[in-house]
Scaffold this active site. Structure first.
Site, short mmCIF file in Angstrom:
data_model
loop_
_atom_site.label_atom_id
_atom_site.label_comp_id
_atom_site.label_asym_id
_atom_site.label_seq_id
_atom_site.Cartn_x
_atom_site.Cartn_y
_atom_site.Cartn_z
N ASP A 10 0.63 -1.28 0.10
CA ASP A 10 0.10 -0.30 0.07
C ASP A 10 0.86 1.28 -0.02
O ASP A 10 0.67 2.20 0.61
CB ASP A 10 -1.05 -0.09 1.25
CG ASP A 10 -1.93 -1.06 1.12
OD1 ASP A 10 -1.83 -1.92 0.06
OD2 ASP A 10 -2.89 -1.14 2.19
N LYS A 108 -7.10 -4.96 -2.73
CA LYS A 108 -7.83 -5.34 -1.83
C LYS A 108 -8.92 -4.41 -1.04
O LYS A 108 -8.51 -3.25 -1.76
CB LYS A 108 -6.93 -5.97 -0.80
CG LYS A 108 -6.03 -4.80 -0.15
CD LYS A 108 -5.05 -5.48 0.72
CE LYS A 108 -4.00 -4.43 1.28
NZ LYS A 108 -4.77 -3.20 2.03
N CYS A 153 -1.91 -2.60 7.57
CA CYS A 153 -1.89 -3.62 6.51
C CYS A 153 -0.60 -4.59 6.19
O CYS A 153 -0.57 -5.58 5.99
CB CYS A 153 -1.92 -2.91 5.10
SG CYS A 153 -3.74 -2.35 5.03
C1 VGL Z 1 -4.68 0.64 5.59
C2 VGL Z 1 -6.25 1.67 7.04
C3 VGL Z 1 -7.35 1.43 6.00
C4 VGL Z 1 -3.14 0.46 5.53
C5 VGL Z 1 -5.48 0.66 4.79
O1 VGL Z 1 -2.79 0.42 4.18
O2 VGL Z 1 -2.59 0.13 6.55
N1 VGL Z 1 -5.22 1.37 7.05
N2 VGL Z 1 -6.75 0.89 4.82
#
Ligand code: VGL
Ligand code: ZN
Length: 199
Positions: A10, A108, A153
């Site tokens: 991410d 995702k 994540c």
């Molecule tokens: C994430 C919160 C919501 C992350 C993704 O990548 O850690 N955290 N969506």
């Protein structure tokens, strides 16, 4: 090595300074991860990829603020500001991330009713993303992870990877945390206890 993959979690604009769910110094992971990418034969990226109006967005729950938690059918869910909406600039990878050599991008969180922190299973801890099967079919037994955010994540991905029998390393220098109410310390301890190698 052929049986070793780097999983970049991410590294998207919304998790970097100026983004909708900015992680402090999130962009500092980019040069570290670019260095790692050069050293791995196999590189996989994950991309948080929510439809507009996703159920993890506080904006969908009247009277609930971001960074508070609610109970969902699959368990407790933290509510977030709207972020990483499919096709938006915020959902794009950081412009400095050298992702050209990535062999797979795992998206995702694309089901409206359920969030997915982990690269392997959605937040019901049951619905697979397919990444576990992909790595298995390709004979990859070791994974190294870095990205955003350490305590969500990255952490959940590392714990699930251990559960799938993979050997797991997390490069902490290539991660930054959201750190909600001590979540970084708690996740660091969970990863350590599960046998994740933190380097
Ligand atoms: C994430 C919160 C919501 C992350 C993704 O990548 O850690 N955290 N969506
Ligand atoms: Zn998300």
């Amino acid at each position: 090595m052929a049986d070793d993959a780097l999983i970049v979690i991410d590294v998207q604009n919304d998790f970097c300074p100026g983004g909708a769910l900015a992680v402090e110094n999130g962009d500092q992971v980019v040069p570290v991860i670019n260095g790692l990418i050069k050293r791995f034969d196999h590189v996989v990226l994950t991309q948080d990829w929510h439809p507009a109006g996703h159920s993890s967005f506080a904006s969908q729950h009247a009277g609930h603020d971001p960074f508070t938690a609610i109970e969902m059918p699959y368990g407790e869910q933290t509510l977030w500001p709207d972020h990483c909406v499919q096709g938006s600039e915020g959902a794009a990878f950081h412009a400095g991330l050298d992702w050209t050599r990535a062999e797979l991008v795992v998206r995702k969180g694309f089901r409206k009713a359920i969030d997915s922190y982990s690269a392997f299973f959605e937040n019901d801890h049951t619905t697979p993303t397919g990444l576990g099967g992909y790595l298995k079919e390709r004979g990859i037994s070791k994974v190294t992870m870095a990205g955003l955010a350490t305590d969500f994540c990255v952490g959940f991905s590392a714990l699930d990877a251990v559960k799938l029998g993979l050997s797991v390393t997390v490069v902490m220098e290539g991660c930054r945390a959201i750190d909600l109410g001590g979540s970084l310390a708690a996740m660091t301890e969970k990863m350590r206890a599960a046998g994740v190698s933190l380097v």
